[in-house]
Structure formats: C-alpha cells, structure tokens
Design a protein around this motif. Structure first.
Motif, PDB file in Angstrom:
ATOM      1  N   GLY A  82     -23.615  -0.678 -13.082  1.00 21.98           N
ATOM      2  CA  GLY A  82     -23.172   0.659 -13.453  1.00 21.98           C
ATOM      3  C   GLY A  82     -22.307   0.646 -14.694  1.00 21.98           C
ATOM      4  O   GLY A  82     -22.468   1.484 -15.586  1.00 21.98           O
ATOM      5  N   PHE A  83     -21.402  -0.328 -14.769  1.00 20.47           N
ATOM      6  CA  PHE A  83     -20.496  -0.426 -15.918  1.00 20.47           C
ATOM      7  C   PHE A  83     -21.266  -0.745 -17.200  1.00 20.47           C
ATOM      8  O   PHE A  83     -21.047  -0.107 -18.237  1.00 20.47           O
ATOM      9  N   VAL A  84     -22.175  -1.720 -17.132  1.00 22.16           N
ATOM     10  CA  VAL A  84     -22.926  -2.133 -18.330  1.00 22.16           C
ATOM     11  C   VAL A  84     -23.807  -0.993 -18.832  1.00 22.16           C
ATOM     12  O   VAL A  84     -23.852  -0.698 -20.035  1.00 22.16           O
ATOM     13  N   GLY A  85     -24.525  -0.332 -17.918  1.00 22.60           N
ATOM     14  CA  GLY A  85     -25.399   0.770 -18.324  1.00 22.60           C
ATOM     15  C   GLY A  85     -24.628   1.933 -18.912  1.00 22.60           C
ATOM     16  O   GLY A  85     -25.009   2.499 -19.943  1.00 22.60           O
ATOM     17  N   ALA A  86     -23.517   2.307 -18.265  1.00 25.88           N
ATOM     18  CA  ALA A  86     -22.703   3.424 -18.756  1.00 25.88           C
ATOM     19  C   ALA A  86     -22.071   3.091 -20.099  1.00 25.88           C
ATOM     20  O   ALA A  86     -21.976   3.950 -20.987  1.00 25.88           O
ATOM     21  N   LEU A  87     -21.637   1.845 -20.265  1.00 24.54           N
ATOM     22  CA  LEU A  87     -21.022   1.433 -21.529  1.00 24.54           C
ATOM     23  C   LEU A  87     -22.034   1.470 -22.668  1.00 24.54           C
ATOM     24  O   LEU A  87     -21.705   1.867 -23.796  1.00 24.54           O
ATOM     25  N   ALA A  88     -23.285   1.076 -22.390  1.00 22.60           N
ATOM     26  CA  ALA A  88     -24.333   1.115 -23.413  1.00 22.60           C
ATOM     27  C   ALA A  88     -24.552   2.550 -23.897  1.00 22.60           C
ATOM     28  O   ALA A  88     -24.642   2.806 -25.109  1.00 22.60           O
ATOM     29  N   HIS A  89     -24.612   3.496 -22.966  1.00 22.20           N
ATOM     30  CA  HIS A  89     -24.776   4.907 -23.347  1.00 22.20           C
ATOM     31  C   HIS A  89     -23.573   5.415 -24.129  1.00 22.20           C
ATOM     32  O   HIS A  89     -23.725   6.135 -25.123  1.00 22.20           O
ATOM     33  N   LEU A  90     -22.374   5.039 -23.701  1.00 22.73           N
ATOM     34  CA  LEU A  90     -21.153   5.519 -24.361  1.00 22.73           C
ATOM     35  C   LEU A  90     -21.062   5.007 -25.797  1.00 22.73           C
ATOM     36  O   LEU A  90     -20.775   5.777 -26.721  1.00 22.73           O
ATOM     37  N   VAL A  91     -21.303   3.720 -25.988  1.00 26.67           N
ATOM     38  CA  VAL A  91     -21.220   3.123 -27.328  1.00 26.67           C
ATOM     39  C   VAL A  91     -22.217   3.793 -28.270  1.00 26.67           C
ATOM     40  O   VAL A  91     -21.891   4.118 -29.421  1.00 26.67           O
ATOM     41  N   CYS A  92     -23.433   4.019 -27.790  1.00 30.91           N
ATOM     42  CA  CYS A  92     -24.441   4.677 -28.627  1.00 30.91           C
ATOM     43  C   CYS A  92     -24.076   6.133 -28.932  1.00 30.91           C
ATOM     44  O   CYS A  92     -24.334   6.620 -30.033  1.00 30.91           O
ATOM     45  N   PHE A 151     -21.938   5.656 -14.900  1.00 29.95           N
ATOM     46  CA  PHE A 151     -21.434   4.582 -14.036  1.00 29.95           C
ATOM     47  C   PHE A 151     -21.774   4.837 -12.568  1.00 29.95           C
ATOM     48  O   PHE A 151     -22.321   3.971 -11.873  1.00 29.95           O
ATOM     49  N   PHE A 152     -21.482   6.033 -12.092  1.00 33.55           N
ATOM     50  CA  PHE A 152     -21.713   6.324 -10.676  1.00 33.55           C
ATOM     51  C   PHE A 152     -23.192   6.578 -10.375  1.00 33.55           C
ATOM     52  O   PHE A 152     -23.658   6.248  -9.276  1.00 33.55           O
ATOM     53  N   ALA A 153     -23.938   7.147 -11.333  1.00 29.60           N
ATOM     54  CA  ALA A 153     -25.376   7.359 -11.113  1.00 29.60           C
ATOM     55  C   ALA A 153     -26.108   6.028 -10.989  1.00 29.60           C
ATOM     56  O   ALA A 153     -26.915   5.824 -10.070  1.00 29.60           O
ATOM     57  N   ILE A 154     -25.821   5.097 -11.911  1.00 31.30           N
ATOM     58  CA  ILE A 154     -26.454   3.774 -11.856  1.00 31.30           C
ATOM     59  C   ILE A 154     -25.981   3.018 -10.625  1.00 31.30           C
ATOM     60  O   ILE A 154     -26.762   2.338  -9.944  1.00 31.30           O
ATOM     61  N   GLY A 155     -24.687   3.131 -10.306  1.00 32.68           N
ATOM     62  CA  GLY A 155     -24.160   2.487  -9.112  1.00 32.68           C
ATOM     63  C   GLY A 155     -24.880   2.962  -7.861  1.00 32.68           C
ATOM     64  O   GLY A 155     -25.198   2.163  -6.968  1.00 32.68           O
ATOM     65  N   GLU A 156     -25.163   4.265  -7.788  1.00 32.01           N
ATOM     66  CA  GLU A 156     -25.870   4.793  -6.622  1.00 32.01           C
ATOM     67  C   GLU A 156     -27.295   4.259  -6.544  1.00 32.01           C
ATOM     68  O   GLU A 156     -27.807   3.992  -5.447  1.00 32.01           O
ATOM     69  N   CYS A 178     -15.055  14.594 -22.823  1.00 37.39           N
ATOM     70  CA  CYS A 178     -16.508  14.688 -22.714  1.00 37.39           C
ATOM     71  C   CYS A 178     -17.135  13.297 -22.675  1.00 37.39           C
ATOM     72  O   CYS A 178     -18.026  13.017 -21.867  1.00 37.39           O
ATOM     73  N   MET A 179     -16.663  12.412 -23.546  1.00 40.20           N
ATOM     74  CA  MET A 179     -17.182  11.041 -23.569  1.00 40.20           C
ATOM     75  C   MET A 179     -16.814  10.287 -22.290  1.00 40.20           C
ATOM     76  O   MET A 179     -17.600   9.497 -21.769  1.00 40.20           O
ATOM     77  N   ALA A 180     -15.615  10.557 -21.757  1.00 36.33           N
ATOM     78  CA  ALA A 180     -15.204   9.927 -20.488  1.00 36.33           C
ATOM     79  C   ALA A 180     -16.095  10.413 -19.345  1.00 36.33           C
ATOM     80  O   ALA A 180     -16.518   9.614 -18.493  1.00 36.33           O
ATOM     81  N   GLN A 181     -16.390  11.710 -19.338  1.00 33.52           N
ATOM     82  CA  GLN A 181     -17.269  12.252 -18.299  1.00 33.52           C
ATOM     83  C   GLN A 181     -18.667  11.651 -18.408  1.00 33.52           C
ATOM     84  O   GLN A 181     -19.288  11.302 -17.389  1.00 33.52           O
ATOM     85  N   LEU A 182     -19.154  11.499 -19.629  1.00 36.02           N
ATOM     86  CA  LEU A 182     -20.456  10.869 -19.862  1.00 36.02           C
ATOM     87  C   LEU A 182     -20.486   9.453 -19.292  1.00 36.02           C
ATOM     88  O   LEU A 182     -21.445   9.051 -18.625  1.00 36.02           O
ATOM     89  N   PHE A 183     -19.412   8.684 -19.530  1.00 34.44           N
ATOM     90  CA  PHE A 183     -19.339   7.304 -19.046  1.00 34.44           C
ATOM     91  C   PHE A 183     -19.364   7.255 -17.517  1.00 34.44           C
ATOM     92  O   PHE A 183     -20.148   6.507 -16.919  1.00 34.44           O
ATOM     93  N   PHE A 184     -18.503   8.038 -16.875  1.00 36.11           N
ATOM     94  CA  PHE A 184     -18.414   7.978 -15.418  1.00 36.11           C
ATOM     95  C   PHE A 184     -19.644   8.573 -14.742  1.00 36.11           C
ATOM     96  O   PHE A 184     -20.023   8.142 -13.645  1.00 36.11           O
TER      97      PHE A 184
END
Length: 310
Positions: free
Chosen positions: A151-161, A105-110, A96-102
């Motif tokens: 995308g990586f930075v934004g997704a990582l911020a959400h995942l860590v929180c 990642f892809f939403a911000i990348g888009e 679930c956390m992996a899905q949240l990250f990706f």
C-alpha cells in the motif's frame, strides 16, 4: 500565492457527488448515516476481535486488519464528501495530495488484505491438517507487513508522479475526493507518465490479487465439491460466502473505475462507481462478516453478559 512544483494552484474546489440543490440535504443525511454506521461497525468489530481470545485466529486476525483499514479509509474520504453537500468545499493543495496518498494506501492495502483472507480460507479448507503450521503467527504477521508495504509503495508512486504535474488553469475537481483521474484532467502539463503509472500500479495491485483470489477459490470450490457430505459442503461454502461478496463488491468497482476507458463525459459515472468501494464497502464489510458468523455472535454475547453481570 506560493506555488507548488511550478503550479500556480494552491487550493482545489471539490464539487462533490452532485450539484443539484434539491439532493444536497437528503444525500448529506444519507452519507452521514452511512459514515456513522461504518465507523461504529468497523470500530466495534476491531474491539470485539481484540478483546475476545477465541477470535485470536488467522481468519479473525486478517478481519481485524480489514476493519482497521476500512475504519481509516472512510475517515479519509467521507468527511470531505459531507462538506461538499453543505458548503463550498475548498481543500488546500497539500491536504489534497495527502488525501490522494492515503486513498491509495488504504485501497491497495484492502486489495492485499482480501487476498490474504482468501489464502487463509484456501489453507483452512484444502489443507486443514497443516493449517496451524502454514498459517503460523509469524506468517500472518509477515503477510500483514506485506499488505501495508504494498500500500505504501503504490501510494507513494502515485503521489510522486502527481507532485511533478503543473496545475495552472482550473482548480475545480469534479469529484468528492482528490482522486487520480479527475486531477489528471486538470493538469496543464503532460500526464503520460502518470497514466502509465496508473495502469502499472493499479494493474499489479488489482489484477494480481484478483488472480490470486480467483485461483484460491477455484481450488477451494474444487475441494468443496469433492466432499461427499452435503452438510460438509454447505459448511465450507458458508465459510467462504462472506468473503466472496466483499471481494466482488470491492474489486469490481475498483477495476471499473481505474481499468476501464474513462472519457471526460463519464465523470459522473466514475463518481458513482467509486462510491461503492470508498463509501459503501467500508460500511457493508462489518455486516457481511458478522451477521452470519456464529463465532462473532457468541463473542458478542459473552462480552454483553460480562458487562451486564458487572
């Protein structure tokens, strides 16, 4: 069961798009068809651009990466969504956390690849004589690196929180994907930091690109309407129309989902709006950019002729 960061929940149950039994099979077939079309469309576009030297230009370079992102994006979301229609969809905490990250990642990348495409159209229409200089291979490469880095930075911020939260009561997610809003509603610890991060990260990555695209197209339209030739205006508008449609669909749904107030009773509304940028967008983009594109038509015909002749 082993705990995660103090959480007693080791798995979640994704309820899916609807709980009405009579809709399960029709929706499964519908979204299975959408998924297949999305995969074939985006894969076909990436292969076509990669194989055809005439499409190795900045415009199609960014379109290649948009198709690649959509190809991955749909793979992160739709298979789990389809499972919810046919069976109880149990997803482990780690997955679930992996899905949240990706998803992030892809939403911000888009968001940023669409912004890069808008800038490319601005340079092509407003500064045509400097186009090859401004949009050099190095510049395009650096812009693409920036797309994936944001995308990586934004997704990582959400995942860590999200990892700092405790889930100790319900583990049923009223959604078809492990997205941020429904997960925050399940937490039995304070989500104030997460909510602040959502508004900062989503605000920066939605409002920032939206403003950049708006400014680009304001300058583009100003330039277009100064063209005296009616044919020239029509050609310039035709060049931009596909991108405007894709941007409106993606950013509109994304902003509605994350930036509008979302009370607990609006869960079904959130799910429906998220379908537009997670499922429909990746399917529609290949058609939006190829159906009215003469270069893509010519490239496809050339490849088909080569295949037939061999």
């Amino acid at each position: 069961m082993a705990s995660h960061n103090g959480s007693s929940v080791t798995e979640f149950v994704l309820l899916g798009l609807t709980q009405q039994p009579e809709l399960q099979l029709p929706l499964f077939l519908l979204f299975l068809g959408i998924y297949v079309v999305s995969k074939l469309g985006n894969l076909g576009l990436t292969v076509l651009i990669g194989l055809n030297p005439h499409l190795h230009t900045p415009m199609y370079y960014f379109l290649f990466h948009l198709s690649f992102i959509d190809l991955c994006y749909s793979s992160v979301i739709t298979p789990r969504m389809l499972m919810s229609f046919v069976n109880k969809n149990i997803i482990p905490y780690a997955e679930c956390m992996a899905q949240l990250f990706f998803l992030g990642f892809f939403a911000i990348g888009e968001c940023y690849i669409l912004t890069s495409m808008a800038y490319d159209r601005y340079v092509a229409i407003c500064k045509p004589l400097l186009y090859t200089v401004i949009m050099s291979h190095r510049v395009c490469f650096m812009m693409t690196v920036g797309v994936y880095a944001m995308g990586f930075v934004g997704a990582l911020a959400h995942l860590v929180c999200m990892l700092r939260l405790t889930f100790c009561d319900s583990n049923v997610i009223n959604h078809y994907v492990c997205d941020i809003p429904p997960l925050l509603r399940l937490s039995c610890s304070s989500t104030s930091i997460n909510e602040a991060v959502v508004f900062i990260v989503v605000g920066v990555n939605v409002i920032g690109p939206s403003l950049a695209i708006f400014i680009s197209y304001t300058l583009i339209l100003s330039n277009i309407f100064s063209i005296h030739s009616r044919k020239g205006r029509s050609k310039a508008l035709h060049t931009c129309s596909s991108h405007i449609i894709a941007v409106s669909l993606f950013f509109g749904a994304l902003a509605f989902m994350y930036l509008m107030p979302s009370p607990a009773e609006a869960l079904d509304q959130d799910k429906i709006s998220s379908v537009f940028y997670t499922v429909m967008g990746p399917m529609m983009n290949p058609f939006i950019y190829s159906l009215r594109n003469k270069d893509v038509h010519i490239a496809l015909k050339n490849i088909l002729k080569k295949r037939i002749s061999t």
